[in-house]
Write an enzyme that holds these catalytic residues in place. Sequence first.
Site, PDB file in Angstrom:
ATOM      1  N   TYR A  49       0.851  -1.193   0.000  1.00  0.00           N
ATOM      2  CA  TYR A  49       0.000   0.000   0.000  1.00  0.00           C
ATOM      3  C   TYR A  49       0.886   1.243   0.000  1.00  0.00           C
ATOM      4  O   TYR A  49       1.555   1.552   0.996  1.00  0.00           O
ATOM      5  CB  TYR A  49      -0.940   0.033   1.220  1.00  0.00           C
ATOM      6  CG  TYR A  49      -1.972  -1.090   1.259  1.00  0.00           C
ATOM      7  CD1 TYR A  49      -2.197  -1.918   0.162  1.00  0.00           C
ATOM      8  CD2 TYR A  49      -2.728  -1.328   2.404  1.00  0.00           C
ATOM      9  CE1 TYR A  49      -3.135  -2.946   0.202  1.00  0.00           C
ATOM     10  CE2 TYR A  49      -3.669  -2.352   2.459  1.00  0.00           C
ATOM     11  CZ  TYR A  49      -3.866  -3.155   1.351  1.00  0.00           C
ATOM     12  OH  TYR A  49      -4.790  -4.169   1.402  1.00  0.00           O
ATOM     13  N   PRO A  72     -16.113  -4.739   1.949  1.00  0.00           N
ATOM     14  CA  PRO A  72     -17.508  -5.094   2.264  1.00  0.00           C
ATOM     15  C   PRO A  72     -18.499  -4.079   1.708  1.00  0.00           C
ATOM     16  O   PRO A  72     -19.668  -4.401   1.520  1.00  0.00           O
ATOM     17  CB  PRO A  72     -17.527  -5.100   3.807  1.00  0.00           C
ATOM     18  CG  PRO A  72     -16.410  -4.189   4.208  1.00  0.00           C
ATOM     19  CD  PRO A  72     -15.338  -4.379   3.160  1.00  0.00           C
ATOM     20  N   GLY A 102     -17.058   1.397  -1.487  1.00  0.00           N
ATOM     21  CA  GLY A 102     -17.913   2.564  -1.223  1.00  0.00           C
ATOM     22  C   GLY A 102     -19.254   2.502  -1.931  1.00  0.00           C
ATOM     23  O   GLY A 102     -20.224   3.134  -1.502  1.00  0.00           O
ATOM     24  N   LEU A 103     -19.334   1.743  -3.042  1.00  0.00           N
ATOM     25  CA  LEU A 103     -20.567   1.734  -3.843  1.00  0.00           C
ATOM     26  C   LEU A 103     -21.781   1.318  -3.021  1.00  0.00           C
ATOM     27  O   LEU A 103     -22.872   1.877  -3.157  1.00  0.00           O
ATOM     28  CB  LEU A 103     -20.361   0.762  -5.020  1.00  0.00           C
ATOM     29  CG  LEU A 103     -21.291   0.870  -6.214  1.00  0.00           C
ATOM     30  CD1 LEU A 103     -21.369   2.299  -6.730  1.00  0.00           C
ATOM     31  CD2 LEU A 103     -20.806  -0.050  -7.325  1.00  0.00           C
ATOM     32  N   GLY A 158     -24.511   3.562  -0.972  1.00  0.00           N
ATOM     33  CA  GLY A 158     -25.657   4.261  -1.558  1.00  0.00           C
ATOM     34  C   GLY A 158     -25.544   5.771  -1.422  1.00  0.00           C
ATOM     35  O   GLY A 158     -26.523   6.488  -1.600  1.00  0.00           O
ATOM     36  N   LYS A 159     -24.344   6.280  -1.124  1.00  0.00           N
ATOM     37  CA  LYS A 159     -24.244   7.721  -0.819  1.00  0.00           C
ATOM     38  C   LYS A 159     -23.934   8.582  -2.046  1.00  0.00           C
ATOM     39  O   LYS A 159     -23.974   9.804  -1.965  1.00  0.00           O
ATOM     40  CB  LYS A 159     -23.170   7.957   0.256  1.00  0.00           C
ATOM     41  CG  LYS A 159     -21.742   7.695  -0.206  1.00  0.00           C
ATOM     42  CD  LYS A 159     -20.742   7.943   0.924  1.00  0.00           C
ATOM     43  CE  LYS A 159     -19.319   7.628   0.511  1.00  0.00           C
ATOM     44  NZ  LYS A 159     -18.360   7.849   1.575  1.00  0.00           N
TER      45      LYS A 159
HETATM   46  N1  LIG Z   1      -6.216  -8.245   0.257  1.00  0.00           N
HETATM   47  C1  LIG Z   1      -6.539  -7.503  -0.771  1.00  0.00           C
HETATM   48  O1  LIG Z   1      -6.226  -7.791  -1.925  1.00  0.00           O
HETATM   49  C2  LIG Z   1      -7.349  -6.255  -0.502  1.00  0.00           C
HETATM   50  C3  LIG Z   1      -7.940  -5.570  -1.576  1.00  0.00           C
HETATM   51  C4  LIG Z   1      -8.703  -4.435  -1.272  1.00  0.00           C
HETATM   52  C5  LIG Z   1      -8.848  -4.013   0.045  1.00  0.00           C
HETATM   53  N2  LIG Z   1      -8.230  -4.698   1.068  1.00  0.00           N
HETATM   54  C6  LIG Z   1      -8.364  -4.254   2.488  1.00  0.00           C
HETATM   55  O2  LIG Z   1      -9.720  -4.036   2.784  1.00  0.00           O
HETATM   56  C7  LIG Z   1      -9.942  -2.674   3.192  1.00  0.00           C
HETATM   57  C8  LIG Z   1     -11.313  -2.233   2.737  1.00  0.00           C
HETATM   58  O3  LIG Z   1     -11.502  -2.424   1.363  1.00  0.00           O
HETATM   59  P1  LIG Z   1     -11.840  -1.228   0.341  1.00  0.00           P
HETATM   60  O4  LIG Z   1     -11.236   0.004   0.793  1.00  0.00           O
HETATM   61  O5  LIG Z   1     -11.555  -1.761  -1.001  1.00  0.00           O
HETATM   62  O6  LIG Z   1     -13.419  -1.158   0.347  1.00  0.00           O
HETATM   63  P2  LIG Z   1     -14.598  -0.709   1.299  1.00  0.00           P
HETATM   64  O7  LIG Z   1     -14.242  -0.782   2.722  1.00  0.00           O
HETATM   65  O8  LIG Z   1     -15.694  -1.545   0.777  1.00  0.00           O
HETATM   66  O9  LIG Z   1     -14.847   0.786   0.820  1.00  0.00           O
HETATM   67  C9  LIG Z   1     -14.073   1.864   1.251  1.00  0.00           C
HETATM   68  C10 LIG Z   1     -14.757   3.164   0.825  1.00  0.00           C
HETATM   69  O10 LIG Z   1     -16.072   3.166   1.324  1.00  0.00           O
HETATM   70  C11 LIG Z   1     -16.416   4.462   1.814  1.00  0.00           C
HETATM   71  N3  LIG Z   1     -16.693   4.300   3.254  1.00  0.00           N
HETATM   72  C12 LIG Z   1     -16.006   3.578   4.171  1.00  0.00           C
HETATM   73  N4  LIG Z   1     -16.628   3.599   5.354  1.00  0.00           N
HETATM   74  C13 LIG Z   1     -17.726   4.336   5.194  1.00  0.00           C
HETATM   75  C14 LIG Z   1     -18.774   4.724   6.054  1.00  0.00           C
HETATM   76  N5  LIG Z   1     -18.803   4.301   7.317  1.00  0.00           N
HETATM   77  N6  LIG Z   1     -19.750   5.505   5.571  1.00  0.00           N
HETATM   78  C15 LIG Z   1     -19.747   5.916   4.290  1.00  0.00           C
HETATM   79  N7  LIG Z   1     -18.769   5.581   3.417  1.00  0.00           N
HETATM   80  C16 LIG Z   1     -17.781   4.792   3.857  1.00  0.00           C
HETATM   81  C17 LIG Z   1     -15.278   5.366   1.489  1.00  0.00           C
HETATM   82  O11 LIG Z   1     -15.582   5.883   0.199  1.00  0.00           O
HETATM   83  P3  LIG Z   1     -15.256   7.410  -0.211  1.00  0.00           P
HETATM   84  O12 LIG Z   1     -13.779   7.406  -0.392  1.00  0.00           O
HETATM   85  O13 LIG Z   1     -15.987   7.604  -1.521  1.00  0.00           O
HETATM   86  O14 LIG Z   1     -15.744   8.254   0.924  1.00  0.00           O
HETATM   87  C18 LIG Z   1     -14.101   4.398   1.432  1.00  0.00           C
HETATM   88  O15 LIG Z   1     -13.058   4.877   0.623  1.00  0.00           O
HETATM   89  C19 LIG Z   1      -8.743  -1.914   2.602  1.00  0.00           C
HETATM   90  O16 LIG Z   1      -8.481  -0.710   3.292  1.00  0.00           O
HETATM   91  C20 LIG Z   1      -7.637  -2.946   2.768  1.00  0.00           C
HETATM   92  O17 LIG Z   1      -7.165  -2.951   4.099  1.00  0.00           O
HETATM   93  C21 LIG Z   1      -7.510  -5.814   0.800  1.00  0.00           C
END
Ligand SMILES: NC(=O)c1ccc[n+]([C@@H]2O[C@H](COP(=O)([O-])OP(=O)(O)OC[C@H]3O[C@@H](n4cnc5c(N)ncnc54)[C@H](OP(=O)(O)O)[C@@H]3O)[C@@H](O)[C@H]2O)c1
Length: 322
Positions: A57, A205, A209-210, A213-214
């Site tokens: 990262y 999860p 961010g999709l 729904g925001k």
């Molecule tokens: N092992 C792997 O290959 C892999 C791959 C991907 C991710 N990961 C890990 O998983 C974590 C999470 O995955 P991800 O970042 O892809 O997806 P995510 O948690 O599904 O989505 C993150 C995005 O959701 C929005 N968000 C988060 N919390 C929120 C809340 N409480 N209310 C409203 N919006 C919220 C933000 O969007 P906005 O930026 O638009 O505000 C944020 O950037 C990463 O940080 C990483 O540690 C691992």
Amino acid sequence: MQYRQLGKTDLNVSRICFGCWQLSPKFWGDISIDEWRGAVLRALETGVNFIDTADAYGDGEAETELGKFMAAEKLRGKFVLATKFYWNFTQSERFPDTRHDHIIQACEDSLRRLQTDVIDLYQIHAWDALTRPDEVAAALLRLKKEGKVRWFGVSNLNVEQMRLYNRHFPVDCLQPPFSLLAREIEARELPYCLDNRIGVIAYSPLYRGLLTGKYKPDHVFEDSRAKTPYFYGKPFHHLLNGIGELGPLAEKHGLSIPQLAIRWVLTHPALTSAIVGIKNADHVATITKAAEAVLPQDDWHRAAGIIANAKAGADKLLAAGD
Ligand SMILES: NC(=O)c1ccc[n+]([C@@H]2O[C@H](COP(=O)([O-])OP(=O)(O)OC[C@H]3O[C@@H](n4cnc5c(N)ncnc54)[C@H](OP(=O)(O)O)[C@@H]3O)[C@@H](O)[C@H]2O)c1
């Protein structure tokens, strides 16, 4: 906050894990470090005791930021610390590398950046087709013997790949993508993990961010999502409508849509924790409730059905090149 034992390990982790990928400028642009630090402290206050990062990262940047902040605030003992290795980013183009010497060096580098003596959960970020599992095992078991890592995890692996590694070292945890929009692991990997008491920590999860729904239909993403299918054009609009349909179901349980989406993931019996990509303290406010809510079986399937329909429509539009 609720907690679960991570697989067969002695780690008792919060059902929400704080994901640090957002500290990678290449994918997420420049985020405010002060806000991010505030979010880490806020997460701790709400009972989050589990944090996930990776050496890749920001090519070390995320680990460096986390290490600096943990040292300054004396936070190391308050978190179960998970990181990952796999990418060799010492050359101009990164490539997968789980050879013995790379693993040993990657671990030393992560320990230095994180300013710690031990990594609680050391994960292989993805499958490296070119390195024999016994070579990977030799490095990992050496690190464990030296007290530098405690437990082993894998990420993005299928059942056959986990089985193969498991013959050479104990796979304690799987980190797969899992959400209402990404359910591929339900058929095989989740049952395998349940059967073998392997912890499961689901990433994305909220489908990056999709599933909050925001976003409004005219929203234009300014980070790597701008070029990611589902995040622009007709498929994006179609999905937004479908995700909006989750509203009444979420309300019925006193939840917001992002809370429902996270709760949906956590309701699966194989799941230990959901890793949420958190940028600021407002994001943290949402998640405690998601960890503690109850989503009955019928409504779990209703939510799945709503999003499956929306996804099928979006996939048709994508296939048609819309
Ligand atoms: N092992 C792997 O290959 C892999 C791959 C991907 C991710 N990961 C890990 O998983 C974590 C999470 O995955 P991800 O970042 O892809 O997806 P995510 O948690 O599904 O989505 C993150 C995005 O959701 C929005 N968000 C988060 N919390 C929120 C809340 N409480 N209310 C409203 N919006 C919220 C933000 O969007 P906005 O930026 O638009 O505000 C944020 O950037 C990463 O940080 C990483 O540690 C691992």
